[in-house]
Design a protein around this motif. Structure first.
Motif, PDB file in Angstrom:
ATOM      1  N   MET A   1       0.848  -1.192   0.000  1.00  0.00           N
ATOM      2  CA  MET A   1       0.000   0.000   0.000  1.00  0.00           C
ATOM      3  C   MET A   1       0.881   1.237   0.000  1.00  0.00           C
ATOM      4  SD  MET A   1      -2.848   1.299   2.809  1.00  0.00           S
ATOM      5  CE  MET A   1      -1.651   1.741   4.061  1.00  0.00           C
ATOM      6  N   LYS A   2       0.579   2.166  -0.909  1.00  0.00           N
ATOM      7  CA  LYS A   2       1.285   3.442  -0.932  1.00  0.00           C
ATOM      8  C   LYS A   2       0.442   4.508  -0.237  1.00  0.00           C
ATOM      9  CE  LYS A   2       4.143   2.792  -5.047  1.00  0.00           C
ATOM     10  NZ  LYS A   2       4.505   3.315  -6.377  1.00  0.00           N
ATOM     11  N   ALA A   3       1.115   5.424   0.435  1.00  0.00           N
ATOM     12  CA  ALA A   3       0.429   6.523   1.109  1.00  0.00           C
ATOM     13  C   ALA A   3       1.357   7.725   1.120  1.00  0.00           C
ATOM     14  CB  ALA A   3       0.040   6.120   2.524  1.00  0.00           C
ATOM     15  N   LYS A   4       0.791   8.852   1.512  1.00  0.00           N
ATOM     16  CA  LYS A   4       1.601  10.061   1.647  1.00  0.00           C
ATOM     17  C   LYS A   4       1.529  10.560   3.078  1.00  0.00           C
ATOM     18  CE  LYS A   4       1.767  11.873  -3.058  1.00  0.00           C
ATOM     19  NZ  LYS A   4       1.566  13.071  -3.916  1.00  0.00           N
ATOM     20  N   ILE A   5       2.671  10.908   3.617  1.00  0.00           N
ATOM     21  CA  ILE A   5       2.759  11.533   4.935  1.00  0.00           C
ATOM     22  C   ILE A   5       3.298  12.942   4.725  1.00  0.00           C
ATOM     23  CG2 ILE A   5       3.778  11.450   7.230  1.00  0.00           C
ATOM     24  CD1 ILE A   5       4.106   8.455   6.910  1.00  0.00           C
ATOM     25  N   ASN A   6       2.472  13.931   5.012  1.00  0.00           N
ATOM     26  CA  ASN A   6       2.861  15.323   4.746  1.00  0.00           C
ATOM     27  C   ASN A   6       3.377  15.474   3.308  1.00  0.00           C
ATOM     28  OD1 ASN A   6       2.160  15.852   7.357  1.00  0.00           O
ATOM     29  ND2 ASN A   6       4.217  16.379   8.067  1.00  0.00           N
ATOM     30  N   GLU A   7       2.634  14.875   2.376  1.00  0.00           N
ATOM     31  CA  GLU A   7       2.925  14.948   0.941  1.00  0.00           C
ATOM     32  C   GLU A   7       4.187  14.191   0.541  1.00  0.00           C
ATOM     33  OE1 GLU A   7       0.680  16.143  -1.099  1.00  0.00           O
ATOM     34  OE2 GLU A   7      -0.491  16.526   0.697  1.00  0.00           O
ATOM     35  N   ARG A   8       4.715  13.357   1.441  1.00  0.00           N
ATOM     36  CA  ARG A   8       5.902  12.559   1.142  1.00  0.00           C
ATOM     37  C   ARG A   8       5.472  11.101   0.984  1.00  0.00           C
ATOM     38  NH1 ARG A   8      11.324  13.474   4.726  1.00  0.00           N
ATOM     39  NH2 ARG A   8      12.783  12.168   3.553  1.00  0.00           N
ATOM     40  N   THR A   9       5.766  10.490  -0.153  1.00  0.00           N
ATOM     41  CA  THR A   9       5.283   9.142  -0.442  1.00  0.00           C
ATOM     42  C   THR A   9       6.058   8.102   0.362  1.00  0.00           C
ATOM     43  OG1 THR A   9       4.632   9.777  -2.679  1.00  0.00           O
ATOM     44  CG2 THR A   9       4.905   7.424  -2.251  1.00  0.00           C
ATOM     45  N   VAL A  10       5.310   7.195   0.998  1.00  0.00           N
ATOM     46  CA  VAL A  10       5.898   6.052   1.690  1.00  0.00           C
ATOM     47  C   VAL A  10       5.133   4.809   1.235  1.00  0.00           C
ATOM     48  CG1 VAL A  10       6.622   7.360   3.723  1.00  0.00           C
ATOM     49  CG2 VAL A  10       4.363   6.297   3.691  1.00  0.00           C
ATOM     50  N   GLU A  11       5.750   3.644   1.414  1.00  0.00           N
ATOM     51  CA  GLU A  11       5.114   2.407   0.998  1.00  0.00           C
ATOM     52  C   GLU A  11       5.088   1.433   2.162  1.00  0.00           C
ATOM     53  OE1 GLU A  11       5.131  -0.744  -2.740  1.00  0.00           O
ATOM     54  OE2 GLU A  11       6.368   1.067  -2.756  1.00  0.00           O
ATOM     55  N   TYR A  12       3.903   0.836   2.407  1.00  0.00           N
ATOM     56  CA  TYR A  12       3.726  -0.140   3.469  1.00  0.00           C
ATOM     57  C   TYR A  12       3.492  -1.513   2.837  1.00  0.00           C
ATOM     58  CZ  TYR A  12       2.593   4.050   6.229  1.00  0.00           C
ATOM     59  OH  TYR A  12       2.620   5.273   6.839  1.00  0.00           O
ATOM     60  N   HIS A  13       4.152  -2.518   3.389  1.00  0.00           N
ATOM     61  CA  HIS A  13       3.932  -3.893   2.958  1.00  0.00           C
ATOM     62  C   HIS A  13       3.214  -4.618   4.098  1.00  0.00           C
ATOM     63  CE1 HIS A  13       6.443  -3.392  -0.616  1.00  0.00           C
ATOM     64  NE2 HIS A  13       7.298  -2.742   0.168  1.00  0.00           N
ATOM     65  N   ILE A  14       1.908  -4.821   3.932  1.00  0.00           N
ATOM     66  CA  ILE A  14       1.063  -5.411   4.969  1.00  0.00           C
ATOM     67  C   ILE A  14       0.626  -6.803   4.533  1.00  0.00           C
ATOM     68  CG2 ILE A  14      -1.048  -5.177   6.327  1.00  0.00           C
ATOM     69  CD1 ILE A  14       0.916  -2.974   6.920  1.00  0.00           C
ATOM     70  N   GLU A  15       0.830  -7.788   5.415  1.00  0.00           N
ATOM     71  CA  GLU A  15       0.389  -9.151   5.157  1.00  0.00           C
ATOM     72  C   GLU A  15      -0.573  -9.578   6.261  1.00  0.00           C
ATOM     73  OE1 GLU A  15       3.684 -11.905   4.292  1.00  0.00           O
ATOM     74  OE2 GLU A  15       4.954 -10.111   4.388  1.00  0.00           O
TER      75      GLU A  15
END
Length: 269
Positions: A1-15
């Motif tokens: 899952m990709k998301a933005k934190i304060n307009e900065r892109t981060v990626e989470y790998h959730i299982e």
């Protein structure tokens, strides 16, 4: 899952197995300790916390406690060791880090550097009603220290606390102790405490997040972009927020500072 934190892109790998969510709004079935406050719609506020001397006593005392836990884990440090350099000391030693983490998950309130009543009084003032740091579901009085190394998978995944039953009907605090900045402080999604469950996809039970196993369920995805922010309280402030908010996933993007923070929960007195 990709998301933005304060307009900065981060990626989470959730299982984890996906939960079949419904349209319930969990907060509608609960005691809402944000109700009637100026910050009820957002679900959080950043405010001045304790008087300066007491705030300093809290932060200094918790740094001393973390140094004590390091010694118990087999890595003694000097009395002036800068806890924001924890990552330099621990490196990628998983066993050593776990030996510390196992001590900071649930700490009895007697280990607080000042009476819990002082924190209860200020949180009561901010909520506009009396609260206490006593969990009515298990009768326990705990606080937690969170230690998040830079660019490591130390932080919780994005979640609601109330996906675990013991954390209903309360409010949370986040207090910076060391290394808490606009690149490392706790993240949350404003207003999400009133979202129906089916607005996001989550795991049924715990989750594996970036290869690390957590007991709390985690957000796996959302139909719309998540507006994740870091409220970033200063050293004299507290972040007070509803456990029904989506929060966590606070990747520490500091180049060279571990984030250490106090977490504590309060229920109606």
């Amino acid at each position: 899952m990709k998301a933005k934190i304060n307009e900065r892109t981060v990626e989470y790998h959730i299982e984890g197995e996906t939960n079949q969510a419904d349209s319930r709004v969990l907060l509608a079935e609960a005691i809402d300790l944000t109700a009637g406050t100026p910050w009820a719609a957002e679900g959080y506020t950043v405010a001045e916390f304790l008087p300066p001397a007491e705030q300093q006593q809290l932060q200094t005392g918790l740094q001393v406690l973390l140094r004590e836990f390091l010694a118990v884990a087999g890595r003694p440090v000097s009395a002036d060791f800068d806890v924001s350099q924890y990552h330099q000391l621990i490196g990628d030693d998983k066993e050593l880090h776990l030996a510390v983490v196992n001590q900071i998950k649930e700490i009895r309130q007697e280990r607080l550097p000042l009476p819990a009543a002082l924190l209860e009084a200020r949180v009561s003032e901010l909520c506009g009603r009396p609260v206490q740091a006593l969990n009515p579901w298990d009768g326990e009085r705990f606080f937690h220290l969170r230690v998040v190394r830079p660019n490591r998978a130390d932080n919780n995944p994005l979640h609601r606390d109330v996906w675990l039953p013991d954390y209903r009907d309360c409010v949370n605090i986040y207090v910076p102790i060391a290394g808490s900045t606009a690149d490392s402080s706790l993240t949350l999604v404003p207003g999400s405490h009133w979202w129906p469950e089916n607005r996001t996809e989550r795991t049924q039970n715990g989750a594996v997040y970036n290869g690390v196993t957590f007991t709390v369920p985690a957000v796996k995805g959302a139909a719309e972009p998540l507006n994740i922010i870091r409220p970033n309280p200063g050293p004299d402030e507290v972040l007070l927020f509803s456990p029904y908010l989506l929060h966590g996933g606070a990747v520490n993007l500091n180049p060279d500072a571990t984030r250490v923070s106090l977490e504590m929960r309060f229920w109606s007195a």
